[in-house]
Design a protein around this motif. Sequence first.
Motif, PDB file in Angstrom:
ATOM      1  N   THR A 192      30.132  64.229  35.209  1.00  0.00           N
ATOM      2  CA  THR A 192      31.025  63.799  36.278  1.00  0.00           C
ATOM      3  C   THR A 192      31.862  62.609  35.827  1.00  0.00           C
ATOM      4  O   THR A 192      31.439  61.824  34.980  1.00  0.00           O
ATOM      5  N   VAL A 193      33.051  62.500  36.405  1.00  0.00           N
ATOM      6  CA  VAL A 193      33.893  61.321  36.261  1.00  0.00           C
ATOM      7  C   VAL A 193      34.141  60.822  37.676  1.00  0.00           C
ATOM      8  O   VAL A 193      34.594  61.575  38.538  1.00  0.00           O
ATOM      9  N   THR A 194      33.821  59.558  37.908  1.00  0.00           N
ATOM     10  CA  THR A 194      33.945  58.972  39.240  1.00  0.00           C
ATOM     11  C   THR A 194      34.975  57.851  39.207  1.00  0.00           C
ATOM     12  O   THR A 194      34.915  56.979  38.336  1.00  0.00           O
ATOM     13  N   VAL A 195      35.903  57.906  40.150  1.00  0.00           N
ATOM     14  CA  VAL A 195      36.891  56.840  40.319  1.00  0.00           C
ATOM     15  C   VAL A 195      36.566  56.149  41.637  1.00  0.00           C
ATOM     16  O   VAL A 195      36.485  56.799  42.677  1.00  0.00           O
ATOM     17  N   GLN A 196      36.368  54.843  41.570  1.00  0.00           N
ATOM     18  CA  GLN A 196      36.063  54.082  42.779  1.00  0.00           C
ATOM     19  C   GLN A 196      37.094  52.959  42.897  1.00  0.00           C
ATOM     20  O   GLN A 196      37.290  52.184  41.965  1.00  0.00           O
ATOM     21  N   ILE A 197      37.761  52.914  44.056  1.00  0.00           N
ATOM     22  CA  ILE A 197      38.749  51.878  44.320  1.00  0.00           C
ATOM     23  C   ILE A 197      38.200  51.010  45.445  1.00  0.00           C
ATOM     24  O   ILE A 197      38.027  51.477  46.568  1.00  0.00           O
ATOM     25  N   LYS A 198      37.902  49.752  45.122  1.00  0.00           N
ATOM     26  CA  LYS A 198      37.364  48.812  46.106  1.00  0.00           C
ATOM     27  C   LYS A 198      38.493  47.883  46.548  1.00  0.00           C
ATOM     28  O   LYS A 198      39.180  47.292  45.706  1.00  0.00           O
ATOM     29  N   ILE A 199      38.662  47.770  47.849  1.00  0.00           N
ATOM     30  CA  ILE A 199      39.718  46.920  48.400  1.00  0.00           C
ATOM     31  C   ILE A 199      39.093  45.939  49.384  1.00  0.00           C
ATOM     32  O   ILE A 199      38.423  46.346  50.334  1.00  0.00           O
ATOM     33  N   LYS A 200      39.316  44.628  49.132  1.00  0.00           N
ATOM     34  CA  LYS A 200      38.807  43.590  50.019  1.00  0.00           C
ATOM     35  C   LYS A 200      39.994  42.811  50.582  1.00  0.00           C
ATOM     36  O   LYS A 200      40.575  41.967  49.893  1.00  0.00           O
ATOM     37  N   PRO A 201      40.362  43.083  51.842  1.00  0.00           N
ATOM     38  CA  PRO A 201      41.508  42.387  52.446  1.00  0.00           C
ATOM     39  C   PRO A 201      41.181  40.921  52.710  1.00  0.00           C
ATOM     40  O   PRO A 201      40.040  40.549  52.929  1.00  0.00           O
ATOM     41  N   ASN A 202      42.254  40.098  52.730  1.00  0.00           N
ATOM     42  CA  ASN A 202      42.076  38.689  53.097  1.00  0.00           C
ATOM     43  C   ASN A 202      41.997  38.582  54.623  1.00  0.00           C
ATOM     44  O   ASN A 202      42.184  39.572  55.339  1.00  0.00           O
ATOM     45  N   ASP A 203      41.731  37.387  55.124  1.00  0.00           N
ATOM     46  CA  ASP A 203      41.580  37.196  56.575  1.00  0.00           C
ATOM     47  C   ASP A 203      42.839  37.559  57.349  1.00  0.00           C
ATOM     48  O   ASP A 203      42.761  38.014  58.491  1.00  0.00           O
ATOM     49  N   ALA A 204      44.001  37.348  56.761  1.00  0.00           N
ATOM     50  CA  ALA A 204      45.255  37.668  57.451  1.00  0.00           C
ATOM     51  C   ALA A 204      45.571  39.163  57.381  1.00  0.00           C
ATOM     52  O   ALA A 204      46.534  39.624  57.997  1.00  0.00           O
ATOM     53  N   ARG A 205      44.773  39.915  56.621  1.00  0.00           N
ATOM     54  CA  ARG A 205      44.959  41.357  56.465  1.00  0.00           C
ATOM     55  C   ARG A 205      46.318  41.710  55.859  1.00  0.00           C
ATOM     56  O   ARG A 205      46.890  42.748  56.138  1.00  0.00           O
ATOM     57  N   GLN A 206      46.803  40.823  55.014  1.00  0.00           N
ATOM     58  CA  GLN A 206      48.094  41.064  54.397  1.00  0.00           C
ATOM     59  C   GLN A 206      47.978  41.427  52.915  1.00  0.00           C
ATOM     60  O   GLN A 206      48.846  42.086  52.377  1.00  0.00           O
ATOM     61  N   ASP A 250      51.512  55.745  43.540  1.00  0.00           N
ATOM     62  CA  ASP A 250      51.589  56.524  42.306  1.00  0.00           C
ATOM     63  C   ASP A 250      50.370  56.174  41.440  1.00  0.00           C
ATOM     64  O   ASP A 250      50.325  55.109  40.821  1.00  0.00           O
ATOM     65  N   ILE A 251      49.404  57.076  41.425  1.00  0.00           N
ATOM     66  CA  ILE A 251      48.162  56.764  40.697  1.00  0.00           C
ATOM     67  C   ILE A 251      48.375  56.702  39.186  1.00  0.00           C
ATOM     68  O   ILE A 251      47.587  56.085  38.479  1.00  0.00           O
ATOM     69  N   ASN A 252      49.446  57.322  38.686  1.00  0.00           N
ATOM     70  CA  ASN A 252      49.732  57.226  37.253  1.00  0.00           C
ATOM     71  C   ASN A 252      50.149  55.819  36.854  1.00  0.00           C
ATOM     72  O   ASN A 252      49.968  55.423  35.708  1.00  0.00           O
ATOM     73  N   ASN A 253      50.729  55.076  37.794  1.00  0.00           N
ATOM     74  CA  ASN A 253      51.189  53.717  37.493  1.00  0.00           C
ATOM     75  C   ASN A 253      50.327  52.653  38.150  1.00  0.00           C
ATOM     76  O   ASN A 253      50.645  51.470  38.045  1.00  0.00           O
ATOM     77  N   LEU A 254      49.258  53.056  38.806  1.00  0.00           N
ATOM     78  CA  LEU A 254      48.394  52.104  39.488  1.00  0.00           C
ATOM     79  C   LEU A 254      47.777  51.150  38.469  1.00  0.00           C
ATOM     80  O   LEU A 254      47.299  51.583  37.412  1.00  0.00           O
ATOM     81  N   ALA A 255      47.797  49.863  38.780  1.00  0.00           N
ATOM     82  CA  ALA A 255      47.292  48.804  37.891  1.00  0.00           C
ATOM     83  C   ALA A 255      47.982  48.866  36.532  1.00  0.00           C
ATOM     84  O   ALA A 255      47.358  48.688  35.487  1.00  0.00           O
ATOM     85  N   GLY A 256      49.284  49.115  36.573  1.00  0.00           N
ATOM     86  CA  GLY A 256      50.063  49.159  35.332  1.00  0.00           C
ATOM     87  C   GLY A 256      49.677  50.327  34.437  1.00  0.00           C
ATOM     88  O   GLY A 256      49.834  50.256  33.226  1.00  0.00           O
ATOM     89  N   GLY A 257      49.142  51.394  35.021  1.00  0.00           N
ATOM     90  CA  GLY A 257      48.723  52.561  34.240  1.00  0.00           C
ATOM     91  C   GLY A 257      47.294  52.475  33.737  1.00  0.00           C
ATOM     92  O   GLY A 257      46.794  53.404  33.100  1.00  0.00           O
ATOM     93  N   ALA A 258      46.624  51.371  34.041  1.00  0.00           N
ATOM     94  CA  ALA A 258      45.257  51.173  33.535  1.00  0.00           C
ATOM     95  C   ALA A 258      44.284  52.193  34.113  1.00  0.00           C
ATOM     96  O   ALA A 258      43.361  52.639  33.425  1.00  0.00           O
ATOM     97  N   MET A 259      44.463  52.582  35.383  1.00  0.00           N
ATOM     98  CA  MET A 259      43.539  53.546  35.975  1.00  0.00           C
ATOM     99  C   MET A 259      43.633  54.897  35.262  1.00  0.00           C
ATOM    100  O   MET A 259      42.619  55.490  34.892  1.00  0.00           O
ATOM    101  N   ALA A 260      44.864  55.369  35.038  1.00  0.00           N
ATOM    102  CA  ALA A 260      45.045  56.648  34.345  1.00  0.00           C
ATOM    103  C   ALA A 260      44.472  56.577  32.928  1.00  0.00           C
ATOM    104  O   ALA A 260      43.846  57.529  32.449  1.00  0.00           O
ATOM    105  N   ASN A 307      42.484  42.231  47.662  1.00  0.00           N
ATOM    106  CA  ASN A 307      42.068  42.204  46.256  1.00  0.00           C
ATOM    107  C   ASN A 307      41.409  43.541  45.938  1.00  0.00           C
ATOM    108  O   ASN A 307      40.547  44.006  46.689  1.00  0.00           O
ATOM    109  N   THR A 308      41.837  44.123  44.858  1.00  0.00           N
ATOM    110  CA  THR A 308      41.405  45.476  44.543  1.00  0.00           C
ATOM    111  C   THR A 308      40.776  45.537  43.164  1.00  0.00           C
ATOM    112  O   THR A 308      41.235  44.880  42.229  1.00  0.00           O
ATOM    113  N   GLU A 309      39.724  46.326  43.070  1.00  0.00           N
ATOM    114  CA  GLU A 309      39.075  46.571  41.789  1.00  0.00           C
ATOM    115  C   GLU A 309      38.935  48.078  41.631  1.00  0.00           C
ATOM    116  O   GLU A 309      38.430  48.764  42.530  1.00  0.00           O
ATOM    117  N   ILE A 310      39.373  48.570  40.492  1.00  0.00           N
ATOM    118  CA  ILE A 310      39.283  50.002  40.206  1.00  0.00           C
ATOM    119  C   ILE A 310      38.221  50.197  39.137  1.00  0.00           C
ATOM    120  O   ILE A 310      38.248  49.544  38.092  1.00  0.00           O
TER     121      ILE A 310
END
Length: 125
Positions: free
Chosen positions: A40-54, A4-14, A57-60
């Motif tokens: 333009t408005v650009t949304v970039q979601i960066k996801i860096k998985p840990n070694d266990a792939r579980q 739910d992108i409206n609630n992603l990061a506690g609503g911070a992205m929206a 860490n995400t930065e929006i």
Amino acid sequence: MNVDINNLAGGAMAERINRELKKVAENVMDPNTKADAVRTVTVQIKIKPNDARQIGNTEIEVKSSLAPAKGVPTQFVFDFDKEGKAVMKELNLSNDRNQMAMNDAGDVVDGTGTSPSAKVVGLYK
């Protein structure tokens, strides 16, 4: 899978998207910018998985690209002074630097507002 992108990061992205859209709206309505410039408005979601792939860490990041302010037009005239050095001055009374005019004091001036007699070398007395 549903995110739910409206609630992603506690609503911070929206919230950030709306903030950038507000900047776009203000930029569009600014008469000092080019009306038909693309914003333009650009949304970039960066996801860096840990070694266990579980866990990942995400930065929006949300950013906007706005139209720059339009340039302010004016004109300069170029000449040489009495010592032969190049000089420039804004043309502010007419579009022809050699066109004579009268200033507010009633003096004859050229297109830069300078008295033509002040520029003449070796004026007859």
